[in-house]
Design an enzyme around this catalytic site. Structure first.
Site, PDB file in Angstrom:
ATOM      1  N   GLY A  58     -13.334 -12.794  19.080  1.00 31.81           N
ATOM      2  CA  GLY A  58     -13.116 -14.191  18.607  1.00 31.81           C
ATOM      3  C   GLY A  58     -11.880 -14.933  19.651  1.00 31.81           C
ATOM      4  N   ASP A  91      -9.004 -18.600   3.255  1.00 31.43           N
ATOM      5  CA  ASP A  91     -10.126 -18.627   4.352  1.00 31.43           C
ATOM      6  C   ASP A  91     -11.292 -17.688   3.841  1.00 31.43           C
ATOM      7  OD1 ASP A  91     -11.279 -19.613   6.418  1.00 31.43           O
ATOM      8  OD2 ASP A  91     -10.779 -17.891   7.636  1.00 31.43           O
ATOM      9  N   VAL A  97     -12.030  -6.843  18.359  1.00 31.39           N
ATOM     10  CA  VAL A  97     -11.936  -5.731  17.198  1.00 31.39           C
ATOM     11  C   VAL A  97     -12.719  -4.501  17.966  1.00 31.39           C
ATOM     12  CG1 VAL A  97     -12.565  -4.841  15.061  1.00 31.39           C
ATOM     13  CG2 VAL A  97     -11.885  -7.285  15.398  1.00 31.39           C
ATOM     14  N   LYS A 146      -7.814  -3.862  15.409  1.00 28.50           N
ATOM     15  CA  LYS A 146      -7.510  -5.314  16.020  1.00 28.50           C
ATOM     16  C   LYS A 146      -6.749  -5.731  16.818  1.00 28.50           C
ATOM     17  CE  LYS A 146      -7.674 -10.038  13.541  1.00 28.50           C
ATOM     18  NZ  LYS A 146      -7.912 -10.622  12.337  1.00 28.50           N
ATOM     19  N   GLY A 179     -16.513  -6.720  17.955  1.00 28.37           N
ATOM     20  CA  GLY A 179     -16.563  -8.014  18.174  1.00 28.37           C
ATOM     21  C   GLY A 179     -15.411  -8.530  18.625  1.00 28.37           C
TER      22      GLY A 179
END
Length: 390
Positions: free
Chosen positions: A34, A147, A39, A54, A32
Protein backbone atom coordinates in the site's frame (compact mmCIF):
# COMPACT_ATOMS: atom_id res chain seq x y z
CA UNK A 1 -3.85 -0.89 -2.58
CA UNK A 2 -2.14 2.13 -4.09
CA UNK A 3 0.98 1.62 -6.16
CA UNK A 4 4.19 2.08 -4.21
CA UNK A 5 6.26 5.20 -4.91
CA UNK A 6 9.08 4.86 -7.48
CA UNK A 7 11.80 5.55 -4.90
CA UNK A 8 10.38 2.80 -2.67
CA UNK A 9 10.14 0.39 -5.61
CA UNK A 10 13.76 0.99 -6.58
CA UNK A 11 14.94 0.29 -3.06
CA UNK A 12 12.88 -2.90 -2.82
CA UNK A 13 14.17 -4.21 -6.16
CA UNK A 14 17.79 -3.97 -5.01
CA UNK A 15 17.17 -6.91 -2.66
CA UNK A 16 15.35 -9.83 -4.37
CA UNK A 17 12.28 -10.62 -2.31
CA UNK A 18 12.73 -14.38 -2.04
CA UNK A 19 16.36 -14.09 -0.89
CA UNK A 20 15.77 -11.54 1.86
CA UNK A 21 16.32 -12.39 5.49
CA UNK A 22 14.62 -10.34 8.19
CA UNK A 23 15.90 -11.43 11.57
CA UNK A 24 15.15 -15.13 11.93
CA UNK A 25 12.68 -15.03 9.04
CA UNK A 26 13.17 -15.84 5.37
CA UNK A 27 10.96 -13.93 2.95
CA UNK A 28 8.93 -16.27 0.70
CA UNK A 29 7.11 -13.74 -1.43
CA UNK A 30 5.01 -10.63 -1.60
CA UNK A 31 1.43 -10.58 -0.27
CA UNK A 32 0.54 -6.97 -1.01
CA UNK A 33 1.58 -3.37 -0.70
CA UNK A 34 0.00 0.00 0.00
CA UNK A 35 0.98 3.60 0.27
CA UNK A 36 2.59 3.13 3.68
CA UNK A 37 3.62 -0.51 3.99
CA UNK A 38 4.62 -3.64 2.14
CA UNK A 39 3.53 -7.11 3.34
CA UNK A 40 5.45 -10.33 2.71
CA UNK A 41 4.90 -13.97 3.47
CA UNK A 42 7.79 -15.29 5.53
CA UNK A 43 9.02 -18.38 7.34
CA UNK A 44 10.75 -18.78 10.70
CA UNK A 45 13.23 -21.39 9.51
CA UNK A 46 14.00 -22.83 12.94
CA UNK A 47 10.44 -23.65 13.99
CA UNK A 48 8.95 -23.72 10.45
CA UNK A 49 6.24 -21.18 11.27
CA UNK A 50 4.69 -19.21 8.42
CA UNK A 51 4.32 -15.51 9.17
CA UNK A 52 3.26 -12.23 7.59
CA UNK A 53 5.93 -9.53 7.63
CA UNK A 54 4.81 -5.91 7.36
CA UNK A 55 7.50 -3.42 6.36
CA UNK A 56 7.15 0.32 6.71
CA UNK A 57 8.27 1.78 3.39
CA UNK A 58 11.23 4.21 3.28
CA UNK A 59 9.17 7.32 2.46
CA UNK A 60 6.71 6.49 5.25
CA UNK A 61 9.57 6.14 7.73
CA UNK A 62 10.49 9.76 7.02
CA UNK A 63 6.99 10.88 7.99
CA UNK A 64 6.59 11.27 11.76
CA UNK A 65 2.87 10.49 11.77
CA UNK A 66 3.27 7.34 9.66
CA UNK A 67 6.10 6.18 11.89
CA UNK A 68 4.03 6.85 15.01
CA UNK A 69 1.09 4.93 13.58
CA UNK A 70 3.29 1.96 12.76
CA UNK A 71 4.65 1.89 16.32
CA UNK A 72 1.16 2.36 17.72
CA UNK A 73 -0.20 -0.58 15.72
CA UNK A 74 2.63 -2.76 17.02
CA UNK A 75 1.96 -1.70 20.62
CA UNK A 76 -1.77 -2.35 20.21
CA UNK A 77 -1.28 -5.81 18.71
CA UNK A 78 1.31 -6.70 21.36
CA UNK A 79 -1.28 -5.99 24.08
CA UNK A 80 -3.91 -8.30 22.61
CA UNK A 81 -4.41 -11.99 23.36
CA UNK A 82 -7.54 -12.87 21.45
CA UNK A 83 -8.36 -15.57 18.92
CA UNK A 84 -10.14 -13.09 16.65
CA UNK A 85 -7.31 -10.54 16.50
CA UNK A 86 -4.22 -11.20 14.42
CA UNK A 87 -1.22 -11.98 16.68
CA UNK A 88 2.02 -9.97 16.69
CA UNK A 89 5.14 -12.12 17.09
CA UNK A 90 7.95 -9.60 16.81
CA UNK A 91 9.04 -6.07 15.90
CA UNK A 92 12.32 -6.09 13.98
CA UNK A 93 14.58 -3.19 13.03
CA UNK A 94 17.09 -3.86 10.27
CA UNK A 95 19.07 -1.49 8.03
CA UNK A 96 17.00 1.51 9.14
CA UNK A 97 13.78 -0.35 8.26
CA UNK A 98 10.99 -1.45 10.60
CA UNK A 99 9.17 -4.77 10.30
CA UNK A 100 6.19 -6.20 12.15
CA UNK A 101 6.16 -10.00 12.20
CA UNK A 102 2.59 -11.23 12.54
CA UNK A 103 0.42 -14.29 12.35
CA UNK A 104 -0.04 -15.44 8.76
CA UNK A 105 -3.77 -15.65 7.95
CA UNK A 106 -4.51 -18.01 5.08
CA UNK A 107 -7.88 -17.07 3.68
CA UNK A 108 -9.94 -14.37 1.92
CA UNK A 109 -10.87 -10.96 3.28
CA UNK A 110 -14.50 -10.18 3.94
CA UNK A 111 -14.23 -7.62 1.14
CA UNK A 112 -13.27 -10.39 -1.31
CA UNK A 113 -16.26 -12.48 -0.22
CA UNK A 114 -18.74 -9.59 -0.53
CA UNK A 115 -17.53 -8.93 -4.08
CA UNK A 116 -18.72 -12.45 -4.96
CA UNK A 117 -22.15 -11.81 -3.44
CA UNK A 118 -23.72 -10.92 -0.12
CA UNK A 119 -23.42 -13.31 2.81
CA UNK A 120 -26.27 -15.45 4.15
CA UNK A 121 -27.65 -14.10 7.45
CA UNK A 122 -26.21 -16.88 9.65
CA UNK A 123 -22.71 -16.49 8.19
CA UNK A 124 -22.82 -12.69 8.50
CA UNK A 125 -24.01 -12.98 12.10
CA UNK A 126 -21.16 -15.34 13.01
CA UNK A 127 -18.64 -12.93 11.48
CA UNK A 128 -20.26 -9.99 13.28
CA UNK A 129 -20.28 -11.79 16.63
CA UNK A 130 -16.60 -12.67 16.35
CA UNK A 131 -15.66 -9.10 15.39
CA UNK A 132 -17.71 -7.76 18.30
CA UNK A 133 -15.84 -10.12 20.62
CA UNK A 134 -12.52 -8.83 19.26
CA UNK A 135 -13.64 -5.21 19.71
CA UNK A 136 -14.73 -5.94 23.28
CA UNK A 137 -11.22 -7.22 23.99
CA UNK A 138 -9.62 -4.16 22.38
CA UNK A 139 -11.94 -1.69 24.11
CA UNK A 140 -11.20 -3.29 27.49
CA UNK A 141 -7.57 -2.33 26.82
CA UNK A 142 -8.65 1.21 25.89
CA UNK A 143 -7.94 0.74 22.17
CA UNK A 144 -10.44 2.03 19.57
CA UNK A 145 -9.93 0.55 16.09
CA UNK A 146 -11.38 3.50 14.10
CA UNK A 147 -10.99 1.81 10.69
CA UNK A 148 -13.26 -1.21 10.81
CA UNK A 149 -14.19 -2.31 7.26
CA UNK A 150 -14.46 -5.56 5.24
CA UNK A 151 -10.89 -5.22 3.96
CA UNK A 152 -9.61 -5.43 7.55
CA UNK A 153 -11.42 -8.68 8.35
CA UNK A 154 -10.25 -12.10 7.16
CA UNK A 155 -11.75 -15.58 7.31
CA UNK A 156 -9.26 -18.40 7.75
CA UNK A 157 -9.51 -21.78 6.10
CA UNK A 158 -10.18 -23.27 9.54
CA UNK A 159 -13.33 -21.22 10.01
CA UNK A 160 -11.93 -18.44 12.19
CA UNK A 161 -12.47 -14.68 11.89
CA UNK A 162 -9.50 -12.35 12.25
CA UNK A 163 -9.57 -8.59 12.80
CA UNK A 164 -6.49 -6.83 11.47
CA UNK A 165 -4.88 -3.49 10.72
CA UNK A 166 -4.89 -1.35 13.85
CA UNK A 167 -2.83 1.24 11.96
CA UNK A 168 -5.00 4.18 12.99
CA UNK A 169 -6.19 2.70 16.27
CA UNK A 170 -6.51 5.21 19.09
CA UNK A 171 -5.35 4.54 22.62
CA UNK A 172 -7.65 6.69 24.73
CA UNK A 173 -4.89 6.98 27.31
CA UNK A 174 -2.44 8.51 24.81
CA UNK A 175 -2.33 11.80 22.93
CA UNK A 176 -4.11 11.59 19.55
CA UNK A 177 -1.90 11.64 16.47
CA UNK A 178 -4.26 13.78 14.45
CA UNK A 179 -5.40 17.30 15.13
CA UNK A 180 -8.67 17.86 16.95
CA UNK A 181 -11.59 17.91 14.49
CA UNK A 182 -9.75 16.01 11.73
CA UNK A 183 -11.60 12.94 10.39
CA UNK A 184 -9.52 9.76 10.27
CA UNK A 185 -10.66 6.50 8.70
CA UNK A 186 -12.39 5.21 5.56
CA UNK A 187 -15.30 7.58 4.73
CA UNK A 188 -18.09 5.05 4.07
CA UNK A 189 -17.45 3.25 7.39
CA UNK A 190 -17.00 6.24 9.69
CA UNK A 191 -19.32 7.00 12.57
CA UNK A 192 -21.16 10.33 12.90
CA UNK A 193 -18.69 11.24 15.64
CA UNK A 194 -15.76 10.70 13.28
CA UNK A 195 -17.20 12.79 10.45
CA UNK A 196 -18.13 15.66 12.77
CA UNK A 197 -14.82 15.58 14.64
CA UNK A 198 -16.22 15.20 18.15
CA UNK A 199 -14.67 13.15 20.95
CA UNK A 200 -14.67 9.42 20.20
CA UNK A 201 -15.41 6.51 22.50
CA UNK A 202 -15.66 2.75 21.78
CA UNK A 203 -19.20 3.12 20.44
CA UNK A 204 -17.71 4.55 17.22
CA UNK A 205 -16.52 1.02 16.39
CA UNK A 206 -20.03 -0.33 17.03
CA UNK A 207 -21.39 2.00 14.33
CA UNK A 208 -18.69 0.86 11.90
CA UNK A 209 -19.54 -2.77 12.67
CA UNK A 210 -23.15 -1.98 11.83
CA UNK A 211 -22.03 -0.57 8.46
CA UNK A 212 -19.93 -3.67 7.84
CA UNK A 213 -22.82 -6.02 8.66
CA UNK A 214 -25.22 -4.05 6.46
CA UNK A 215 -22.82 -4.38 3.54
CA UNK A 216 -22.23 -8.08 4.24
CA UNK A 217 -25.99 -8.75 4.24
CA UNK A 218 -26.87 -6.65 1.18
CA UNK A 219 -23.70 -6.40 -0.89
CA UNK A 220 -23.92 -2.59 -0.83
CA UNK A 221 -22.84 0.07 1.64
CA UNK A 222 -25.58 1.92 3.52
CA UNK A 223 -24.01 5.35 3.01
CA UNK A 224 -23.04 6.22 -0.55
CA UNK A 225 -22.28 9.38 -2.45
CA UNK A 226 -20.23 10.87 -5.27
CA UNK A 227 -17.90 12.63 -2.83
CA UNK A 228 -16.72 12.13 0.72
CA UNK A 229 -18.76 15.20 1.66
CA UNK A 230 -21.99 13.61 0.42
CA UNK A 231 -21.22 10.42 2.31
CA UNK A 232 -20.43 12.36 5.48
CA UNK A 233 -23.73 14.25 5.25
CA UNK A 234 -25.72 11.00 4.98
CA UNK A 235 -23.83 9.46 7.89
CA UNK A 236 -24.41 12.56 10.01
CA UNK A 237 -28.14 12.56 9.22
CA UNK A 238 -28.56 8.78 9.37
CA UNK A 239 -29.95 8.58 5.83
CA UNK A 240 -29.82 5.07 4.40
CA UNK A 241 -32.22 2.47 3.02
CA UNK A 242 -33.52 0.36 5.95
CA UNK A 243 -32.18 -3.18 5.95
CA UNK A 244 -35.72 -4.59 5.97
CA UNK A 245 -36.25 -2.93 2.57
CA UNK A 246 -32.77 -3.45 1.12
CA UNK A 247 -32.67 -7.14 2.12
CA UNK A 248 -36.12 -8.49 3.07
CA UNK A 249 -34.67 -12.01 3.41
CA UNK A 250 -32.77 -11.03 6.58
CA UNK A 251 -34.61 -12.19 9.73
CA UNK A 252 -36.05 -9.32 11.77
CA UNK A 253 -33.97 -9.99 14.93
CA UNK A 254 -30.73 -9.69 12.95
CA UNK A 255 -31.98 -6.62 11.07
CA UNK A 256 -32.81 -5.01 14.43
CA UNK A 257 -29.25 -5.59 15.66
CA UNK A 258 -27.87 -3.78 12.61
CA UNK A 259 -30.41 -0.97 12.95
CA UNK A 260 -29.46 -0.34 16.56
CA UNK A 261 -25.74 -0.34 15.74
CA UNK A 262 -26.39 2.31 13.06
CA UNK A 263 -28.11 4.79 15.35
CA UNK A 264 -26.75 8.31 14.83
CA UNK A 265 -26.71 9.01 18.56
CA UNK A 266 -24.12 6.87 20.42
CA UNK A 267 -26.50 6.72 23.41
CA UNK A 268 -29.02 4.79 21.29
CA UNK A 269 -26.53 2.18 20.12
CA UNK A 270 -25.42 -0.84 22.09
CA UNK A 271 -23.64 0.36 25.24
CA UNK A 272 -20.60 -1.72 24.38
CA UNK A 273 -19.35 -4.38 21.96
CA UNK A 274 -20.11 -7.15 24.46
CA UNK A 275 -23.82 -6.23 24.42
CA UNK A 276 -23.88 -6.36 20.61
CA UNK A 277 -22.10 -9.70 20.63
CA UNK A 278 -24.67 -11.13 23.06
CA UNK A 279 -27.54 -10.11 20.77
CA UNK A 280 -25.83 -11.71 17.79
CA UNK A 281 -25.10 -14.87 19.80
CA UNK A 282 -28.75 -15.03 20.87
CA UNK A 283 -29.83 -14.89 17.23
CA UNK A 284 -27.28 -17.55 16.29
CA UNK A 285 -28.45 -19.85 19.09
CA UNK A 286 -31.82 -20.05 17.30
CA UNK A 287 -30.61 -20.47 13.73
CA UNK A 288 -27.28 -22.34 13.74
CA UNK A 289 -27.21 -26.03 14.63
CA UNK A 290 -23.56 -26.71 13.77
CA UNK A 291 -20.34 -25.27 15.16
CA UNK A 292 -19.59 -21.77 13.92
CA UNK A 293 -16.20 -22.72 12.42
CA UNK A 294 -17.89 -25.58 10.53
CA UNK A 295 -20.52 -23.18 9.20
CA UNK A 296 -17.86 -20.76 7.95
CA UNK A 297 -15.84 -23.58 6.40
CA UNK A 298 -18.94 -24.83 4.61
CA UNK A 299 -19.58 -21.33 3.30
CA UNK A 300 -15.97 -20.92 2.13
CA UNK A 301 -16.17 -24.30 0.39
CA UNK A 302 -19.39 -23.25 -1.34
CA UNK A 303 -17.72 -20.02 -2.47
CA UNK A 304 -14.75 -22.06 -3.78
CA UNK A 305 -12.34 -20.45 -1.32
CA UNK A 306 -11.68 -23.80 0.34
CA UNK A 307 -10.98 -27.13 -1.34
CA UNK A 308 -12.65 -30.35 -0.25
CA UNK A 309 -9.28 -31.70 0.87
CA UNK A 310 -8.71 -28.63 3.06
CA UNK A 311 -12.21 -28.93 4.52
CA UNK A 312 -11.78 -32.65 5.31
CA UNK A 313 -8.67 -31.83 7.34
CA UNK A 314 -11.07 -30.45 9.98
CA UNK A 315 -14.50 -31.87 9.15
CA UNK A 316 -15.76 -35.41 8.76
CA UNK A 317 -17.26 -36.58 5.47
CA UNK A 318 -20.68 -36.60 7.15
CA UNK A 319 -20.33 -33.00 8.39
CA UNK A 320 -19.16 -31.78 5.01
CA UNK A 321 -22.01 -33.65 3.35
CA UNK A 322 -24.58 -31.90 5.54
CA UNK A 323 -23.04 -28.50 4.81
CA UNK A 324 -23.03 -29.24 1.07
CA UNK A 325 -26.65 -30.33 1.18
CA UNK A 326 -27.68 -27.17 2.99
CA UNK A 327 -25.74 -25.02 0.51
CA UNK A 328 -27.31 -26.85 -2.44
CA UNK A 329 -30.82 -26.31 -1.06
CA UNK A 330 -30.62 -22.56 -0.78
CA UNK A 331 -27.33 -21.60 -2.50
CA UNK A 332 -26.99 -18.63 -0.19
CA UNK A 333 -29.28 -16.59 -2.43
CA UNK A 334 -32.20 -14.33 -1.71
CA UNK A 335 -35.53 -16.15 -2.28
CA UNK A 336 -37.55 -14.96 -5.27
CA UNK A 337 -41.21 -15.15 -6.25
CA UNK A 338 -44.31 -13.75 -4.59
CA UNK A 339 -45.19 -17.00 -2.84
CA UNK A 340 -41.85 -17.15 -1.06
CA UNK A 341 -41.99 -13.49 -0.07
CA UNK A 342 -45.49 -13.71 1.42
CA UNK A 343 -44.75 -16.94 3.30
CA UNK A 344 -41.41 -15.60 4.53
CA UNK A 345 -43.03 -12.46 5.93
CA UNK A 346 -45.63 -14.55 7.75
CA UNK A 347 -43.00 -16.84 9.27
CA UNK A 348 -40.78 -13.95 10.28
CA UNK A 349 -43.74 -12.29 12.00
CA UNK A 350 -44.44 -15.49 13.91
CA UNK A 351 -40.76 -15.83 14.77
CA UNK A 352 -40.63 -12.32 16.18
CA UNK A 353 -43.67 -13.01 18.37
CA UNK A 354 -42.65 -16.46 19.56
CA UNK A 355 -38.86 -16.24 19.59
CA UNK A 356 -38.58 -19.38 17.41
CA UNK A 357 -36.60 -19.11 14.18
CA UNK A 358 -35.89 -21.46 11.32
CA UNK A 359 -32.26 -21.91 10.33
CA UNK A 360 -31.22 -19.53 7.58
CA UNK A 361 -30.11 -22.29 5.27
CA UNK A 362 -33.57 -23.85 5.30
CA UNK A 363 -36.12 -21.17 6.04
CA UNK A 364 -36.83 -20.11 2.46
CA UNK A 365 -36.94 -23.58 0.83
CA UNK A 366 -39.02 -24.99 3.69
CA UNK A 367 -41.51 -22.14 3.32
CA UNK A 368 -42.05 -22.95 -0.34
CA UNK A 369 -42.38 -26.67 0.25
CA UNK A 370 -44.87 -26.40 3.10
CA UNK A 371 -47.10 -23.94 1.29
CA UNK A 372 -47.09 -25.99 -1.92
CA UNK A 373 -47.38 -29.49 -0.51
CA UNK A 374 -49.85 -28.96 2.35
CA UNK A 375 -48.96 -32.13 4.33
CA UNK A 376 -51.76 -34.39 5.50
CA UNK A 377 -52.97 -34.04 9.12
CA UNK A 378 -51.01 -36.07 11.63
CA UNK A 379 -52.57 -39.31 12.88
CA UNK A 380 -54.08 -39.20 16.39
CA UNK A 381 -51.64 -39.96 19.20
CA UNK A 382 -51.41 -43.51 20.49
CA UNK A 383 -53.22 -44.21 23.78
CA UNK A 384 -51.08 -43.81 26.85
CA UNK A 385 -50.32 -46.77 29.09
CA UNK A 386 -50.54 -46.86 32.83
CA UNK A 387 -47.23 -47.09 34.69
CA UNK A 388 -46.14 -50.67 35.23
CA UNK A 389 -48.25 -52.16 32.41
CA UNK A 390 -46.64 -53.74 29.36
Amino acid sequence: MRAVAATDRDKLEKAPTKHRKIGAYRVLGELGRGGMAQVYKGLHETIQREVAIKELLPDAQKDKESLSRFHREALALAAFRHQNIVTLYDLVEKNDSLFMVMEYVDGPTLQDLIKDGYLPPDVAAVVGARIASALDHAHFRHIIHRDLKPGNVMLTKTGEVKLMDFGIAKDVDLVALTQQGMAVGTPAYMSPEQVTGVQLDPRTDIFSLGVLLYEALTGTRPFQGRTAGEIFAKIRDGKYTPLAKAAPHVPAPLANVVKRALEVSPEKRFPDAAAMRRELDLFLAHVVKVSHPALLMGFLHQRQKLTETEALAHLTHAELGVLKENAAEQRYRMPTGKLKWVAAVVLLSLATATGVYLTQDKWAPVVEKKVADQPAPASPPAPTRSPGKK
